[in-house]
Each structure stands twice: as C-alpha cells, then as structure tokens.
Motif scaffolding. Structure first.
Motif, PDB file in Angstrom:
ATOM      1  N   GLU A 139      -0.513  12.122 -26.103  1.00 55.69           N
ATOM      2  CA  GLU A 139      -0.842  10.602 -25.615  1.00 55.69           C
ATOM      3  C   GLU A 139      -1.324   9.903 -26.484  1.00 55.69           C
ATOM      4  O   GLU A 139      -1.193   8.644 -26.640  1.00 55.69           O
ATOM      5  CB  GLU A 139      -1.980  11.327 -24.554  1.00 55.69           C
ATOM      6  N   THR A 140      -2.378  10.540 -27.422  1.00 56.17           N
ATOM      7  CA  THR A 140      -2.828   9.411 -28.892  1.00 56.17           C
ATOM      8  C   THR A 140      -1.748   9.943 -30.404  1.00 56.17           C
ATOM      9  O   THR A 140      -0.528  10.466 -30.455  1.00 56.17           O
ATOM     10  CB  THR A 140      -4.275  10.033 -28.965  1.00 56.17           C
ATOM     11  N   TYR A 141      -1.966   9.524 -31.604  1.00 50.46           N
ATOM     12  CA  TYR A 141      -1.596   8.955 -32.629  1.00 50.46           C
ATOM     13  C   TYR A 141      -0.959  10.287 -32.835  1.00 50.46           C
ATOM     14  O   TYR A 141      -1.758  11.138 -33.053  1.00 50.46           O
ATOM     15  CB  TYR A 141      -2.125   7.962 -33.060  1.00 50.46           C
ATOM     16  N   GLY A 142      -0.224  10.466 -33.153  1.00 46.83           N
ATOM     17  CA  GLY A 142       0.488  11.837 -33.357  1.00 46.83           C
ATOM     18  C   GLY A 142       0.037  12.046 -35.155  1.00 46.83           C
ATOM     19  O   GLY A 142      -1.116  13.224 -35.419  1.00 46.83           O
ATOM     20  N   ALA A 143      -0.477  11.575 -36.047  1.00 44.44           N
ATOM     21  CA  ALA A 143      -1.254  11.611 -37.007  1.00 44.44           C
ATOM     22  C   ALA A 143      -2.418  11.685 -37.065  1.00 44.44           C
ATOM     23  O   ALA A 143      -3.407  11.757 -37.971  1.00 44.44           O
ATOM     24  CB  ALA A 143      -0.820  11.127 -38.012  1.00 44.44           C
ATOM     25  N   GLY A 144      -3.228  11.563 -36.105  1.00 40.07           N
ATOM     26  CA  GLY A 144      -4.660  11.756 -35.974  1.00 40.07           C
ATOM     27  C   GLY A 144      -5.059  10.026 -35.212  1.00 40.07           C
ATOM     28  O   GLY A 144      -4.303   9.544 -35.314  1.00 40.07           O
ATOM     29  N   ARG A 145      -6.534  10.354 -35.567  1.00 41.29           N
ATOM     30  CA  ARG A 145      -7.300   9.657 -35.102  1.00 41.29           C
ATOM     31  C   ARG A 145      -8.370   9.118 -36.515  1.00 41.29           C
ATOM     32  O   ARG A 145      -8.694   9.575 -36.942  1.00 41.29           O
ATOM     33  CB  ARG A 145      -7.404   8.533 -33.581  1.00 41.29           C
ATOM     34  N   PHE A 146      -9.351   7.467 -35.780  1.00 45.20           N
ATOM     35  CA  PHE A 146     -10.032   7.630 -37.392  1.00 45.20           C
ATOM     36  C   PHE A 146     -11.422   7.574 -36.379  1.00 45.20           C
ATOM     37  O   PHE A 146     -11.386   6.834 -35.221  1.00 45.20           O
ATOM     38  CB  PHE A 146      -9.376   6.245 -37.812  1.00 45.20           C
ATOM     39  N   LEU A 147     -12.959   7.461 -36.754  1.00 50.14           N
ATOM     40  CA  LEU A 147     -14.144   7.471 -36.377  1.00 50.14           C
ATOM     41  C   LEU A 147     -14.854   7.040 -37.190  1.00 50.14           C
ATOM     42  O   LEU A 147     -14.485   7.413 -37.991  1.00 50.14           O
ATOM     43  CB  LEU A 147     -14.090   8.268 -35.375  1.00 50.14           C
ATOM     44  N   TYR A 148     -15.669   5.806 -37.071  1.00 46.34           N
ATOM     45  CA  TYR A 148     -17.105   5.708 -36.942  1.00 46.34           C
ATOM     46  C   TYR A 148     -18.644   6.121 -36.891  1.00 46.34           C
ATOM     47  O   TYR A 148     -18.806   5.845 -36.197  1.00 46.34           O
ATOM     48  CB  TYR A 148     -16.649   4.332 -38.290  1.00 46.34           C
ATOM     49  N   THR A 149     -19.424   6.154 -37.784  1.00 45.64           N
ATOM     50  CA  THR A 149     -20.463   6.025 -37.370  1.00 45.64           C
ATOM     51  C   THR A 149     -21.562   5.925 -38.630  1.00 45.64           C
ATOM     52  O   THR A 149     -20.994   6.078 -39.597  1.00 45.64           O
ATOM     53  CB  THR A 149     -20.525   7.518 -36.840  1.00 45.64           C
ATOM     54  N   SER A 150     -22.940   6.321 -38.274  1.00 46.83           N
ATOM     55  CA  SER A 150     -23.579   6.388 -39.565  1.00 46.83           C
ATOM     56  C   SER A 150     -24.944   7.236 -38.973  1.00 46.83           C
ATOM     57  O   SER A 150     -24.491   8.235 -37.231  1.00 46.83           O
ATOM     58  CB  SER A 150     -24.470   5.342 -39.654  1.00 46.83           C
ATOM     59  N   VAL A 151     -25.486   7.856 -39.936  1.00 44.63           N
ATOM     60  CA  VAL A 151     -26.270   8.746 -39.611  1.00 44.63           C
ATOM     61  C   VAL A 151     -28.370   7.942 -39.251  1.00 44.63           C
ATOM     62  O   VAL A 151     -28.718   7.212 -39.568  1.00 44.63           O
ATOM     63  CB  VAL A 151     -26.992  10.109 -40.820  1.00 44.63           C
ATOM     64  N   GLU A 152     -28.423   8.528 -38.357  1.00 43.54           N
ATOM     65  CA  GLU A 152     -29.516   8.336 -37.780  1.00 43.54           C
ATOM     66  C   GLU A 152     -31.481   8.606 -38.297  1.00 43.54           C
ATOM     67  O   GLU A 152     -31.187   9.779 -39.420  1.00 43.54           O
ATOM     68  CB  GLU A 152     -30.237   8.456 -36.772  1.00 43.54           C
ATOM     69  N   LYS A 153     -32.395   7.807 -38.520  1.00 49.68           N
ATOM     70  CA  LYS A 153     -33.349   8.602 -39.042  1.00 49.68           C
ATOM     71  C   LYS A 153     -33.718   9.540 -38.830  1.00 49.68           C
ATOM     72  O   LYS A 153     -34.557  10.454 -39.717  1.00 49.68           O
ATOM     73  CB  LYS A 153     -34.630   7.746 -38.900  1.00 49.68           C
ATOM     74  N   ASP A 154     -33.487  10.360 -37.802  1.00 47.45           N
ATOM     75  CA  ASP A 154     -34.069  12.045 -37.595  1.00 47.45           C
ATOM     76  C   ASP A 154     -32.304  13.201 -37.298  1.00 47.45           C
ATOM     77  O   ASP A 154     -32.841  14.131 -37.314  1.00 47.45           O
ATOM     78  CB  ASP A 154     -34.249  11.973 -35.592  1.00 47.45           C
ATOM     79  N   GLY A 155     -32.197  12.281 -38.528  1.00 45.19           N
ATOM     80  CA  GLY A 155     -31.069  13.473 -38.873  1.00 45.19           C
ATOM     81  C   GLY A 155     -29.811  13.766 -37.849  1.00 45.19           C
ATOM     82  O   GLY A 155     -28.778  14.616 -38.453  1.00 45.19           O
ATOM     83  N   SER A 156     -29.707  12.696 -36.534  1.00 46.97           N
ATOM     84  CA  SER A 156     -28.503  12.777 -35.773  1.00 46.97           C
ATOM     85  C   SER A 156     -27.827  11.492 -35.819  1.00 46.97           C
ATOM     86  O   SER A 156     -27.517  11.317 -36.976  1.00 46.97           O
ATOM     87  CB  SER A 156     -28.787  12.867 -34.814  1.00 46.97           C
ATOM     88  N   ALA A 157     -26.388  11.136 -35.742  1.00 45.26           N
ATOM     89  CA  ALA A 157     -25.671  11.110 -36.067  1.00 45.26           C
ATOM     90  C   ALA A 157     -24.686  10.748 -34.739  1.00 45.26           C
ATOM     91  O   ALA A 157     -24.297  11.916 -33.339  1.00 45.26           O
ATOM     92  CB  ALA A 157     -24.387  10.894 -36.645  1.00 45.26           C
ATOM     93  N   TRP A 158     -24.579   9.386 -33.951  1.00 46.21           N
ATOM     94  CA  TRP A 158     -23.588   8.943 -32.324  1.00 46.21           C
ATOM     95  C   TRP A 158     -21.794   9.401 -32.990  1.00 46.21           C
ATOM     96  O   TRP A 158     -21.376   8.645 -33.621  1.00 46.21           O
ATOM     97  CB  TRP A 158     -24.295   8.069 -31.535  1.00 46.21           C
ATOM     98  N   LEU A 159     -21.325  10.216 -31.781  1.00 48.53           N
ATOM     99  CA  LEU A 159     -20.102   9.920 -32.143  1.00 48.53           C
ATOM    100  C   LEU A 159     -19.375   9.656 -31.068  1.00 48.53           C
ATOM    101  O   LEU A 159     -19.656  10.338 -30.071  1.00 48.53           O
ATOM    102  CB  LEU A 159     -19.066  11.904 -32.219  1.00 48.53           C
ATOM    103  N   ASP A 160     -19.268   8.284 -31.055  1.00 48.03           N
ATOM    104  CA  ASP A 160     -18.745   7.499 -29.556  1.00 48.03           C
ATOM    105  C   ASP A 160     -17.091   7.703 -29.808  1.00 48.03           C
ATOM    106  O   ASP A 160     -16.545   6.949 -30.117  1.00 48.03           O
ATOM    107  CB  ASP A 160     -19.446   5.848 -29.890  1.00 48.03           C
ATOM    108  N   PHE A 161     -16.728   8.645 -29.414  1.00 48.78           N
ATOM    109  CA  PHE A 161     -14.698   9.120 -29.207  1.00 48.78           C
ATOM    110  C   PHE A 161     -14.270   7.894 -28.083  1.00 48.78           C
ATOM    111  O   PHE A 161     -12.738   7.500 -28.222  1.00 48.78           O
ATOM    112  CB  PHE A 161     -14.888  10.868 -28.234  1.00 48.78           C
ATOM    113  N   ASN A 162     -15.437   6.888 -27.715  1.00 46.90           N
ATOM    114  CA  ASN A 162     -14.699   5.408 -26.711  1.00 46.90           C
ATOM    115  C   ASN A 162     -14.402   4.947 -28.074  1.00 46.90           C
ATOM    116  O   ASN A 162     -13.549   3.652 -27.963  1.00 46.90           O
ATOM    117  CB  ASN A 162     -15.427   5.126 -25.900  1.00 46.90           C
ATOM    118  N   LYS A 163     -14.228   4.887 -29.490  1.00 50.18           N
ATOM    119  CA  LYS A 163     -14.257   4.656 -30.472  1.00 50.18           C
ATOM    120  C   LYS A 163     -13.012   4.715 -31.247  1.00 50.18           C
ATOM    121  O   LYS A 163     -12.915   3.617 -32.690  1.00 50.18           O
ATOM    122  CB  LYS A 163     -15.513   3.588 -30.809  1.00 50.18           C
ATOM    123  N   SER A 164     -12.776   5.803 -30.396  1.00 53.15           N
ATOM    124  CA  SER A 164     -11.825   6.510 -31.900  1.00 53.15           C
ATOM    125  C   SER A 164     -10.459   5.059 -31.664  1.00 53.15           C
ATOM    126  O   SER A 164     -10.127   4.949 -31.064  1.00 53.15           O
ATOM    127  CB  SER A 164     -11.368   7.691 -30.789  1.00 53.15           C
TER     128      SER A 164
END
Length: 292
Positions: free
Chosen positions: A231-256
């Motif tokens: 269903e998706t590109y055979g060689a994989g996809r990209f995703l960008y995010t950043s680290v929050e102040k509490d050491g967490s990060a949101w992975l919003d796969f809707n933005k893959s």
C-alpha cells in the motif's frame, strides 16, 4: 420530573458528541492544512516534482548541453546543443559558458563562474531549466530541474489513509551521546549520521523503537513498516518531529510522507536502517505514489 431528567441527559449527550466531533474535525483540518502545504512544496520551484536529471561529474572538463555528444546531456528539446563546460578540479566546480549559451545566474548572463563550493548553492538557468551542484560522499553531480517537467504537469495529488488521531502516538525519547546511524541511499552509498537518540512508543500493547537523526529540535526518522509491501512506498517513508520539554515526542504517523524518489527517478533518497524496519502496519499518512 423523570421526563425532564431524561431530557437533560439527552441534551448532555448531544453536547458531548458535538464537542468530540468538533475536536476531531479540528484535528482533521490541521492535517489537511499541513498536507496542502506539503503538496505546495512539492510543486514549488525548489520541490521534487520538477527534477529532470542527475549527472555525475568526472574530474576535469564536462561539456554540457542538449546534444548527445556532451558529457552531461540536458534534454534536447529544452536546451541549446552546446552550452559550455563544467570543470571539476579537486572539489572545486567552475562553469564556463559559451558566448551564445544564454546561461544566467539570476538576471546576469554567465561566461565563467565558480559554482561550488560557496556560502550557498549557485542555481543557474537556461530557458525552463535550472541546475546546481550537489555532493554525495566524495562524488559531485549536476542536479537539473525543468520548470515545465512532465512529472510536474502529470501530478494529480497523493492518495492518503483517512486521518486517524489514534496514529498520533506519544513516544519516549531516549537521548544518546556520540551515537551514529549508518544510512545507505539508493545509489548504494553509506554514511554514518549523528543520532541524538531513539524514540520508544507503544501500539496495541507492543513496544517499538525508531532511531532518529538530525537534532532534538528537528528529528528526522526514516522508517519502514508492513504496509510497504502493498500500500505504501516500497522503500519506506519519512517522518519529522521534535523533543518536548518533558522528554517526550509526538509521532504523528498521519504526517508520514513519501521520499523524493517516489516522485522522481533523479533523487538520491536515504533508505531505512535495519533497526527502523517495524513489524507493524502503519496505516496512516501517504500511500504509494509511484515506484521509480
């Protein structure tokens, strides 16, 4: 009194349903707006849809133009036959244009110009063509754009999965010092890139890990998953995010997103490192656009 209570409960239920619907709509609108900007960036002059060639330079003189006798062959229907020479000499690239070549740097005609290295890339133009120099490992190449590219003209959008907020996953960021991640691109070149850390997250009660490169302010993740098979590109996809102040990060796969190679055969895309190949079907984000 009982009917009145039932009426209040009914109204409260309608209010809550409306609130949830409004929240869902707001999130969907956010993703739609983000995706529209993504499409606009692909179609822009600096986007990936107008790539028209990638030519690796040999040490010394490289003639260029629309004639097939040149070392660097620009599209014959978009270029004068002989435009001049691109000279690579120990990491320095100089362009020498023929007097009648109509090669420009901005609005200024070019006869001779050092185009690499420099403080910023020099983009040259001839008719609808634009080009500049890129370096990959110890190799140098001309990256060519055509503002009238068939890939640009034929672009009709990117199919995506429906927006699902449950694919916006909160991850734990595990920082590292001095860590390197080996990234191989489609040309077979491998480079060790700095990795600020690993993102650890859960889906369906199972833990998964993704190594990121870049910086904590701009984490870049190259990943593969089980949807790549069909269903998706055979060689994989990209995703960008950043680290929050509490050491967490949101992975919003809707933005893959698809890598540039999905849109053009002239891109040099990095491939997912083996540790970023998930035993998970990420049914979110962009679907397959093409296999070049």
């Amino acid at each position: 009194m009982k009917k009145y209570s039932y009426h209040l409960v009914w109204l409260a239920g309608i209010y809550l349903l409306s609130a949830f619907t409004a929240n869902d709509t707001a999130y969907e609108q956010e993703i739609q707006q983000w995706h529209q900007k993504r499409v606009e960036s692909l179609k822009a002059e600096s986007g990936w849809l107008n790539l028209a060639g990638l030519f690796w330079l040999e040490e010394g003189k490289n003639t260029f133009g629309g004639d097939g006798k040149n070392n660097v062959n620009f599209p014959a229907d978009k270029s004068n036959p002989f435009l001049g020479e691109i000279i690579l000499e120990k990491g320095k690239v100089t362009l020498k244009a023929n007097a009648d070549a109509e090669v420009f740097n901005g609005d200024a005609p070019v006869t001779e110009l050092d185009i690499f290295p420099g403080e910023k890339p020099v983009t040259l133009r001839h008719k609808s063509l634009r080009w500049f120099i890129i370096k990959r490992g110890d190799k140098y190449a001309v990256r060519l754009r055509d503002l009238e590219s068939e890939y640009l003209k034929g672009f009709s959008g990117i199919e995506r999965y429906p927006v699902q907020e449950n694919w916006r996953v909160k991850a734990r960021f595990e920082p590292t010092t001095g860590k390197k991640v080996s990234i191989t691109d489609i040309t077979g070149r491998t480079a060790d890139q700095d990795s600020p850390g690993t993102l650890v997250f859960n889906v369906g009660g199972k833990e998964y890990r993704l190594d990121a490169v870049g910086s904590t302010e701009n984490l870049f993740i190259i990943f593969a998953d089980q949807t790549n098979k069909t269903e998706t590109y055979g060689a994989g996809r990209f995703l960008y995010t950043s680290v929050e102040k509490d050491g967490s990060a949101w992975l919003d796969f809707n933005k893959s997103i698809n890598p540039p190679c999905a849109f053009s055969p002239y891109a040099t895309c990095p491939l997912p490192p083996k540790q970023n190949k998930l035993a998970l079907a990420v049914s979110a984000g962009e679907k397959r656009y093409g296999e070049h």
